[in-house]
Design a protein around this motif. Structure first.
Motif, PDB file in Angstrom:
ATOM      1  N   THR A   1      42.615  52.688  30.353  1.00  0.00           N
ATOM      2  CA  THR A   1      42.383  51.772  29.238  1.00  0.00           C
ATOM      3  C   THR A   1      43.653  51.590  28.413  1.00  0.00           C
ATOM      4  OG1 THR A   1      40.045  52.357  29.080  1.00  0.00           O
ATOM      5  CG2 THR A   1      41.059  51.418  27.114  1.00  0.00           C
ATOM      6  N   LEU A   2      44.325  52.687  28.151  1.00  0.00           N
ATOM      7  CA  LEU A   2      45.535  52.672  27.328  1.00  0.00           C
ATOM      8  C   LEU A   2      46.650  51.855  27.977  1.00  0.00           C
ATOM      9  CD1 LEU A   2      46.545  53.831  24.662  1.00  0.00           C
ATOM     10  CD2 LEU A   2      47.268  55.886  25.896  1.00  0.00           C
ATOM     11  N   MET A   3      46.878  52.061  29.264  1.00  0.00           N
ATOM     12  CA  MET A   3      47.960  51.337  29.938  1.00  0.00           C
ATOM     13  C   MET A   3      47.645  49.846  30.028  1.00  0.00           C
ATOM     14  SD  MET A   3      47.554  52.313  34.010  1.00  0.00           S
ATOM     15  CE  MET A   3      48.845  51.178  34.528  1.00  0.00           C
ATOM     16  N   ALA A   4      46.368  49.509  30.245  1.00  0.00           N
ATOM     17  CA  ALA A   4      45.978  48.101  30.327  1.00  0.00           C
ATOM     18  C   ALA A   4      46.205  47.405  28.994  1.00  0.00           C
ATOM     19  CB  ALA A   4      44.522  47.985  30.750  1.00  0.00           C
ATOM     20  N   LYS A   5      45.830  48.064  27.902  1.00  0.00           N
ATOM     21  CA  LYS A   5      46.057  47.496  26.567  1.00  0.00           C
ATOM     22  C   LYS A   5      47.542  47.340  26.273  1.00  0.00           C
ATOM     23  CE  LYS A   5      41.854  49.078  24.208  1.00  0.00           C
ATOM     24  NZ  LYS A   5      41.335  49.938  23.112  1.00  0.00           N
ATOM     25  N   ALA A   6      48.353  48.227  26.846  1.00  0.00           N
ATOM     26  CA  ALA A   6      49.802  48.190  26.614  1.00  0.00           C
ATOM     27  C   ALA A   6      50.508  47.150  27.474  1.00  0.00           C
ATOM     28  CB  ALA A   6      50.405  49.566  26.871  1.00  0.00           C
ATOM     29  N   GLY A   7      49.767  46.489  28.373  1.00  0.00           N
ATOM     30  CA  GLY A   7      50.344  45.427  29.185  1.00  0.00           C
ATOM     31  C   GLY A   7      50.818  45.858  30.554  1.00  0.00           C
ATOM     32  N   PHE A   8      50.299  46.991  31.033  1.00  0.00           N
ATOM     33  CA  PHE A   8      50.659  47.456  32.368  1.00  0.00           C
ATOM     34  C   PHE A   8      49.459  47.267  33.299  1.00  0.00           C
ATOM     35  CE2 PHE A   8      53.393  49.853  29.450  1.00  0.00           C
ATOM     36  CZ  PHE A   8      54.637  49.541  29.987  1.00  0.00           C
ATOM     37  N   ASN A   9      49.725  46.815  34.506  1.00  0.00           N
ATOM     38  CA  ASN A   9      48.676  46.449  35.447  1.00  0.00           C
ATOM     39  C   ASN A   9      47.892  47.690  35.893  1.00  0.00           C
ATOM     40  OD1 ASN A   9      47.068  45.457  37.517  1.00  0.00           O
ATOM     41  ND2 ASN A   9      48.666  44.145  38.338  1.00  0.00           N
ATOM     42  N   PRO A  10      46.595  47.766  35.574  1.00  0.00           N
ATOM     43  CA  PRO A  10      45.810  48.958  35.938  1.00  0.00           C
ATOM     44  C   PRO A  10      45.677  49.156  37.446  1.00  0.00           C
ATOM     45  CG  PRO A  10      44.384  47.221  35.099  1.00  0.00           C
ATOM     46  CD  PRO A  10      45.787  46.774  34.844  1.00  0.00           C
ATOM     47  N   LYS A  11      45.859  48.099  38.230  1.00  0.00           N
ATOM     48  CA  LYS A  11      45.786  48.243  39.682  1.00  0.00           C
ATOM     49  C   LYS A  11      46.890  49.153  40.211  1.00  0.00           C
ATOM     50  CE  LYS A  11      43.580  43.780  40.609  1.00  0.00           C
ATOM     51  NZ  LYS A  11      43.713  42.453  41.262  1.00  0.00           N
ATOM     52  N   ALA A  12      47.966  49.275  39.441  1.00  0.00           N
ATOM     53  CA  ALA A  12      49.079  50.134  39.855  1.00  0.00           C
ATOM     54  C   ALA A  12      48.666  51.596  39.912  1.00  0.00           C
ATOM     55  CB  ALA A  12      50.258  49.964  38.901  1.00  0.00           C
ATOM     56  N   SER A  13      47.595  51.957  39.194  1.00  0.00           N
ATOM     57  CA  SER A  13      47.134  53.352  39.215  1.00  0.00           C
ATOM     58  C   SER A  13      46.691  53.757  40.615  1.00  0.00           C
ATOM     59  CB  SER A  13      45.982  53.538  38.221  1.00  0.00           C
ATOM     60  OG  SER A  13      44.864  52.729  38.585  1.00  0.00           O
TER      61      SER A  13
ATOM     62  N   ALA B   1      38.959  47.756  33.123  1.00  0.00           N
ATOM     63  CA  ALA B   1      40.344  47.705  32.645  1.00  0.00           C
ATOM     64  C   ALA B   1      40.970  46.319  32.787  1.00  0.00           C
ATOM     65  CB  ALA B   1      41.184  48.735  33.404  1.00  0.00           C
ATOM     66  N   GLU B   2      40.552  45.565  33.774  1.00  0.00           N
ATOM     67  CA  GLU B   2      41.174  44.264  34.057  1.00  0.00           C
ATOM     68  C   GLU B   2      41.122  43.299  32.870  1.00  0.00           C
ATOM     69  OE1 GLU B   2      43.428  41.627  36.116  1.00  0.00           O
ATOM     70  OE2 GLU B   2      42.957  43.692  36.690  1.00  0.00           O
ATOM     71  N   PRO B   3      39.984  43.149  32.176  1.00  0.00           N
ATOM     72  CA  PRO B   3      39.963  42.251  31.014  1.00  0.00           C
ATOM     73  C   PRO B   3      40.936  42.667  29.909  1.00  0.00           C
ATOM     74  CG  PRO B   3      37.736  42.774  31.714  1.00  0.00           C
ATOM     75  CD  PRO B   3      38.642  43.683  32.476  1.00  0.00           C
ATOM     76  N   LEU B   4      41.121  43.963  29.732  1.00  0.00           N
ATOM     77  CA  LEU B   4      42.064  44.449  28.726  1.00  0.00           C
ATOM     78  C   LEU B   4      43.489  44.067  29.098  1.00  0.00           C
ATOM     79  CD1 LEU B   4      40.596  48.046  28.223  1.00  0.00           C
ATOM     80  CD2 LEU B   4      40.221  46.032  26.780  1.00  0.00           C
ATOM     81  N   TYR B   5      43.770  44.144  30.385  1.00  0.00           N
ATOM     82  CA  TYR B   5      45.104  43.763  30.863  1.00  0.00           C
ATOM     83  C   TYR B   5      45.337  42.270  30.685  1.00  0.00           C
ATOM     84  CZ  TYR B   5      48.946  42.934  34.146  1.00  0.00           C
ATOM     85  OH  TYR B   5      50.134  42.535  34.710  1.00  0.00           O
ATOM     86  N   ARG B   6      44.336  41.472  31.005  1.00  0.00           N
ATOM     87  CA  ARG B   6      44.475  40.020  30.851  1.00  0.00           C
ATOM     88  C   ARG B   6      44.682  39.642  29.380  1.00  0.00           C
ATOM     89  NH1 ARG B   6      40.179  39.686  34.722  1.00  0.00           N
ATOM     90  NH2 ARG B   6      38.710  39.196  33.031  1.00  0.00           N
ATOM     91  N   GLN B   7      44.005  40.373  28.483  1.00  0.00           N
ATOM     92  CA  GLN B   7      44.177  40.122  27.060  1.00  0.00           C
ATOM     93  C   GLN B   7      45.590  40.463  26.616  1.00  0.00           C
ATOM     94  OE1 GLN B   7      42.056  38.659  24.991  1.00  0.00           O
ATOM     95  NE2 GLN B   7      43.479  38.851  23.268  1.00  0.00           N
ATOM     96  N   SER B   8      46.130  41.564  27.141  1.00  0.00           N
ATOM     97  CA  SER B   8      47.485  41.976  26.763  1.00  0.00           C
ATOM     98  C   SER B   8      48.531  40.985  27.252  1.00  0.00           C
ATOM     99  CB  SER B   8      47.791  43.367  27.318  1.00  0.00           C
ATOM    100  OG  SER B   8      47.934  43.342  28.733  1.00  0.00           O
ATOM    101  N   MET B   9      48.243  40.291  28.348  1.00  0.00           N
ATOM    102  CA  MET B   9      49.173  39.312  28.884  1.00  0.00           C
ATOM    103  C   MET B   9      49.417  38.178  27.891  1.00  0.00           C
ATOM    104  SD  MET B   9      47.776  39.109  32.840  1.00  0.00           S
ATOM    105  CE  MET B   9      48.977  37.896  33.362  1.00  0.00           C
TER     106      MET B   9
END
Length: 268
Positions: free
Chosen positions: A197-209, A249-257
Protein backbone atom coordinates in the motif's frame (compact mmCIF):
# COMPACT_ATOMS: atom_id res chain seq x y z
CA UNK A 1 2.43 -31.12 41.78
CA UNK A 2 0.38 -31.56 38.60
CA UNK A 3 -1.85 -28.61 39.53
CA UNK A 4 1.15 -26.43 40.28
CA UNK A 5 2.78 -27.32 36.96
CA UNK A 6 -0.43 -26.61 35.06
CA UNK A 7 -0.71 -23.20 36.73
CA UNK A 8 2.89 -22.38 35.93
CA UNK A 9 2.48 -23.42 32.31
CA UNK A 10 -0.66 -21.32 32.01
CA UNK A 11 1.23 -18.35 33.41
CA UNK A 12 4.02 -18.99 30.90
CA UNK A 13 1.47 -19.00 28.10
CA UNK A 14 -0.04 -15.78 29.41
CA UNK A 15 3.32 -14.02 29.61
CA UNK A 16 4.12 -15.15 26.08
CA UNK A 17 0.88 -13.88 24.63
CA UNK A 18 -0.36 -10.86 26.63
CA UNK A 19 -2.38 -8.52 24.44
CA UNK A 20 -1.93 -4.80 24.98
CA UNK A 21 -2.52 -3.17 21.61
CA UNK A 22 -3.47 -3.69 17.98
CA UNK A 23 -1.35 -3.32 14.86
CA UNK A 24 -2.44 -1.09 11.93
CA UNK A 25 -4.12 -4.12 10.35
CA UNK A 26 -5.97 -5.03 13.57
CA UNK A 27 -3.71 -7.86 14.73
CA UNK A 28 -3.24 -8.11 18.52
CA UNK A 29 0.18 -7.10 19.83
CA UNK A 30 2.06 -7.27 23.12
CA UNK A 31 4.11 -4.09 23.54
CA UNK A 32 6.14 -3.79 26.71
CA UNK A 33 8.34 -0.85 25.70
CA UNK A 34 7.62 2.82 25.00
CA UNK A 35 8.28 4.48 21.65
CA UNK A 36 11.07 6.43 23.34
CA UNK A 37 12.71 3.22 24.55
CA UNK A 38 12.52 1.70 21.08
CA UNK A 39 13.87 4.86 19.42
CA UNK A 40 16.82 4.81 21.81
CA UNK A 41 17.49 1.14 20.96
CA UNK A 42 17.28 1.95 17.25
CA UNK A 43 19.68 4.88 17.57
CA UNK A 44 22.23 2.85 19.52
CA UNK A 45 22.06 -0.06 17.07
CA UNK A 46 22.35 2.18 14.02
CA UNK A 47 25.33 4.11 15.39
CA UNK A 48 27.07 0.85 16.19
CA UNK A 49 26.51 -0.43 12.65
CA UNK A 50 27.95 2.75 11.14
CA UNK A 51 31.07 2.29 13.27
CA UNK A 52 31.58 -1.36 12.41
CA UNK A 53 30.47 -1.60 8.77
CA UNK A 54 31.76 0.05 5.62
CA UNK A 55 29.59 2.96 4.51
CA UNK A 56 29.12 3.56 0.80
CA UNK A 57 30.15 7.09 -0.26
CA UNK A 58 29.12 6.93 -3.92
CA UNK A 59 26.98 10.08 -4.48
CA UNK A 60 24.93 8.49 -7.28
CA UNK A 61 24.07 5.38 -5.27
CA UNK A 62 23.15 7.41 -2.20
CA UNK A 63 21.05 9.85 -4.20
CA UNK A 64 19.18 6.96 -5.81
CA UNK A 65 18.40 5.22 -2.51
CA UNK A 66 17.43 8.50 -0.84
CA UNK A 67 15.14 9.44 -3.74
CA UNK A 68 13.13 6.25 -3.33
CA UNK A 69 13.16 6.40 0.45
CA UNK A 70 11.95 9.99 0.59
CA UNK A 71 8.95 9.27 -1.62
CA UNK A 72 7.95 6.45 0.72
CA UNK A 73 8.52 8.48 3.88
CA UNK A 74 6.35 11.29 2.51
CA UNK A 75 3.38 8.88 2.57
CA UNK A 76 3.73 7.96 6.25
CA UNK A 77 0.88 9.02 8.53
CA UNK A 78 1.32 11.23 11.56
CA UNK A 79 4.03 13.80 12.34
CA UNK A 80 6.90 13.83 9.88
CA UNK A 81 9.99 12.20 11.32
CA UNK A 82 13.48 12.86 10.00
CA UNK A 83 14.80 9.54 8.73
CA UNK A 84 18.51 8.87 8.42
CA UNK A 85 19.44 6.68 5.45
CA UNK A 86 22.82 4.97 5.10
CA UNK A 87 24.02 2.69 2.31
CA UNK A 88 26.45 -0.02 3.41
CA UNK A 89 29.00 -1.64 1.12
CA UNK A 90 28.21 -5.32 1.52
CA UNK A 91 27.19 -8.23 -0.71
CA UNK A 92 24.24 -8.90 1.60
CA UNK A 93 20.91 -8.85 -0.23
CA UNK A 94 19.16 -6.96 2.52
CA UNK A 95 17.87 -3.71 3.98
CA UNK A 96 16.41 -2.74 7.33
CA UNK A 97 14.58 0.04 9.16
CA UNK A 98 14.86 0.71 12.89
CA UNK A 99 12.59 2.49 15.37
CA UNK A 100 13.45 6.15 15.65
CA UNK A 101 13.83 6.69 11.91
CA UNK A 102 16.91 4.80 10.68
CA UNK A 103 17.24 2.95 7.37
CA UNK A 104 20.13 0.84 6.12
CA UNK A 105 20.51 -0.54 2.61
CA UNK A 106 23.20 -3.01 1.54
CA UNK A 107 24.64 -2.60 -1.94
CA UNK A 108 24.10 -6.32 -2.58
CA UNK A 109 20.36 -5.63 -2.62
CA UNK A 110 20.75 -3.30 -5.61
CA UNK A 111 21.83 -6.23 -7.78
CA UNK A 112 18.63 -8.15 -7.02
CA UNK A 113 16.14 -5.30 -6.61
CA UNK A 114 17.35 -3.93 -9.92
CA UNK A 115 14.63 -1.34 -10.65
CA UNK A 116 13.39 1.62 -8.55
CA UNK A 117 10.01 -0.08 -8.10
CA UNK A 118 11.61 -3.29 -6.87
CA UNK A 119 13.84 -1.45 -4.41
CA UNK A 120 10.80 0.51 -3.24
CA UNK A 121 9.13 -2.83 -2.48
CA UNK A 122 11.87 -3.69 0.00
CA UNK A 123 12.15 -0.23 1.53
CA UNK A 124 8.40 0.16 1.98
CA UNK A 125 8.30 -3.29 3.58
CA UNK A 126 11.04 -2.38 6.04
CA UNK A 127 9.47 0.97 6.91
CA UNK A 128 6.17 -0.86 7.48
CA UNK A 129 7.90 -2.96 10.15
CA UNK A 130 8.64 0.25 12.06
CA UNK A 131 5.19 1.70 11.42
CA UNK A 132 3.58 -1.44 12.86
CA UNK A 133 5.97 -1.49 15.85
CA UNK A 134 7.22 -4.96 14.98
CA UNK A 135 10.56 -4.34 16.70
CA UNK A 136 8.78 -3.54 19.96
CA UNK A 137 6.58 -6.57 19.48
CA UNK A 138 9.52 -8.91 18.95
CA UNK A 139 11.61 -7.76 21.92
CA UNK A 140 8.48 -7.72 24.11
CA UNK A 141 7.54 -11.25 23.15
CA UNK A 142 11.09 -12.50 23.60
CA UNK A 143 11.20 -10.91 27.05
CA UNK A 144 7.86 -12.41 28.07
CA UNK A 145 8.86 -15.85 26.80
CA UNK A 146 12.13 -15.63 28.71
CA UNK A 147 10.32 -14.70 31.92
CA UNK A 148 7.89 -17.56 31.46
CA UNK A 149 10.59 -20.16 30.87
CA UNK A 150 12.60 -18.96 33.88
CA UNK A 151 9.51 -19.14 36.07
CA UNK A 152 8.74 -22.66 34.88
CA UNK A 153 12.33 -23.75 35.48
CA UNK A 154 12.19 -22.33 39.01
CA UNK A 155 8.92 -24.16 39.77
CA UNK A 156 10.28 -27.43 38.43
CA UNK A 157 13.37 -26.97 40.58
CA UNK A 158 11.31 -26.27 43.70
CA UNK A 159 9.26 -29.40 43.12
CA UNK A 160 12.36 -31.49 42.31
CA UNK A 161 10.69 -32.72 39.13
CA UNK A 162 12.31 -35.71 37.49
CA UNK A 163 13.82 -35.13 34.05
CA UNK A 164 13.76 -31.35 34.65
CA UNK A 165 16.28 -30.63 31.89
CA UNK A 166 14.32 -32.68 29.37
CA UNK A 167 11.10 -30.84 30.23
CA UNK A 168 12.79 -27.45 29.89
CA UNK A 169 14.33 -28.43 26.56
CA UNK A 170 10.88 -29.42 25.27
CA UNK A 171 9.38 -26.16 26.51
CA UNK A 172 12.16 -24.22 24.80
CA UNK A 173 11.50 -25.93 21.48
CA UNK A 174 7.79 -25.35 21.90
CA UNK A 175 8.35 -21.65 22.53
CA UNK A 176 10.60 -21.30 19.49
CA UNK A 177 8.64 -23.29 16.91
CA UNK A 178 5.16 -22.76 18.32
CA UNK A 179 5.37 -19.06 19.17
CA UNK A 180 8.41 -17.14 17.98
CA UNK A 181 8.77 -18.40 14.40
CA UNK A 182 5.09 -18.28 13.37
CA UNK A 183 4.84 -14.90 15.04
CA UNK A 184 7.70 -13.66 12.85
CA UNK A 185 5.90 -14.89 9.74
CA UNK A 186 2.78 -12.97 10.77
CA UNK A 187 4.83 -9.80 11.03
CA UNK A 188 6.44 -10.37 7.64
CA UNK A 189 3.08 -10.89 5.97
CA UNK A 190 1.70 -7.77 7.64
CA UNK A 191 4.70 -5.75 6.47
CA UNK A 192 4.12 -7.06 2.93
CA UNK A 193 0.51 -5.87 3.02
CA UNK A 194 1.33 -2.47 4.49
CA UNK A 195 4.42 -2.03 2.34
CA UNK A 196 2.52 -2.71 -0.88
CA UNK A 197 0.00 0.00 0.00
CA UNK A 198 2.78 2.39 0.96
CA UNK A 199 4.81 1.93 -2.22
CA UNK A 200 1.71 2.27 -4.42
CA UNK A 201 0.77 5.56 -2.73
CA UNK A 202 4.36 6.74 -3.21
CA UNK A 203 4.10 6.18 -6.98
CA UNK A 204 5.90 2.87 -7.34
CA UNK A 205 4.32 0.07 -9.37
CA UNK A 206 3.04 -2.63 -6.96
CA UNK A 207 3.43 -5.28 -9.67
CA UNK A 208 7.19 -4.92 -9.19
CA UNK A 209 6.80 -6.67 -5.82
CA UNK A 210 6.08 -9.93 -7.63
CA UNK A 211 9.09 -9.52 -9.93
CA UNK A 212 11.25 -8.73 -6.90
CA UNK A 213 10.38 -11.98 -5.12
CA UNK A 214 10.99 -13.99 -8.26
CA UNK A 215 14.45 -12.37 -8.28
CA UNK A 216 14.88 -13.17 -4.59
CA UNK A 217 13.98 -16.81 -5.19
CA UNK A 218 16.49 -17.02 -8.00
CA UNK A 219 19.20 -15.32 -5.93
CA UNK A 220 18.67 -17.69 -3.01
CA UNK A 221 19.21 -20.71 -5.25
CA UNK A 222 16.64 -22.71 -3.30
CA UNK A 223 18.65 -22.35 -0.10
CA UNK A 224 15.73 -21.11 2.01
CA UNK A 225 14.72 -23.29 4.98
CA UNK A 226 11.24 -24.88 5.04
CA UNK A 227 8.57 -22.28 5.83
CA UNK A 228 7.69 -24.09 9.06
CA UNK A 229 11.20 -23.44 10.39
CA UNK A 230 11.59 -19.91 9.09
CA UNK A 231 10.61 -16.49 10.42
CA UNK A 232 9.78 -15.48 6.84
CA UNK A 233 7.13 -16.83 4.49
CA UNK A 234 8.50 -18.87 1.61
CA UNK A 235 9.09 -17.05 -1.66
CA UNK A 236 6.19 -18.93 -3.26
CA UNK A 237 3.82 -18.01 -0.43
CA UNK A 238 4.90 -14.41 -0.64
CA UNK A 239 4.38 -14.22 -4.39
CA UNK A 240 0.95 -15.81 -4.08
CA UNK A 241 -0.16 -13.35 -1.40
CA UNK A 242 1.23 -10.30 -3.22
CA UNK A 243 -0.56 -11.39 -6.38
CA UNK A 244 -3.86 -11.42 -4.48
CA UNK A 245 -3.19 -7.94 -3.10
CA UNK A 246 -2.62 -6.33 -6.51
CA UNK A 247 -6.32 -5.56 -6.96
CA UNK A 248 -6.29 -3.34 -3.86
CA UNK A 249 -2.93 -1.69 -4.57
CA UNK A 250 -3.47 -0.91 -8.26
CA UNK A 251 -6.02 1.92 -7.73
CA UNK A 252 -3.65 3.59 -5.27
CA UNK A 253 -0.89 3.46 -7.84
CA UNK A 254 -3.11 4.91 -10.55
CA UNK A 255 -4.07 7.74 -8.20
CA UNK A 256 -0.41 8.49 -7.48
CA UNK A 257 0.29 8.71 -11.21
CA UNK A 258 -1.90 11.83 -11.32
CA UNK A 259 0.47 13.52 -8.88
CA UNK A 260 3.57 12.60 -10.91
CA UNK A 261 5.66 9.48 -10.62
CA UNK A 262 9.04 9.52 -8.85
CA UNK A 263 12.07 10.11 -11.07
CA UNK A 264 14.64 8.01 -9.24
CA UNK A 265 17.46 6.76 -11.45
CA UNK A 266 20.74 5.12 -10.60
CA UNK A 267 23.46 7.01 -12.46
CA UNK A 268 26.87 5.40 -12.70
Amino acid sequence: MKLKLILILLMTSFLGGCLFDKSPTGRHQALLYSEQDMAAMGKTSFEQMIKTQQVNRNPAVNAYVNCITQRIINELPGPKLHWQVVVFDSPQVNAFALPGGYIGVYTGLLRVANTPDQLATVLAHEVAHVLAQHGNEQVSRAQATDWGLKLTDWALGQAETEHRQLVMAALGLGAEYGVILPFGRAQETEADVMGLTLMAKAGFNPKASIALWHNMAKASGGANPPELLSTHPSNDSRIEELTKLQREAEPLYRQSMKQGLPQCRLGR
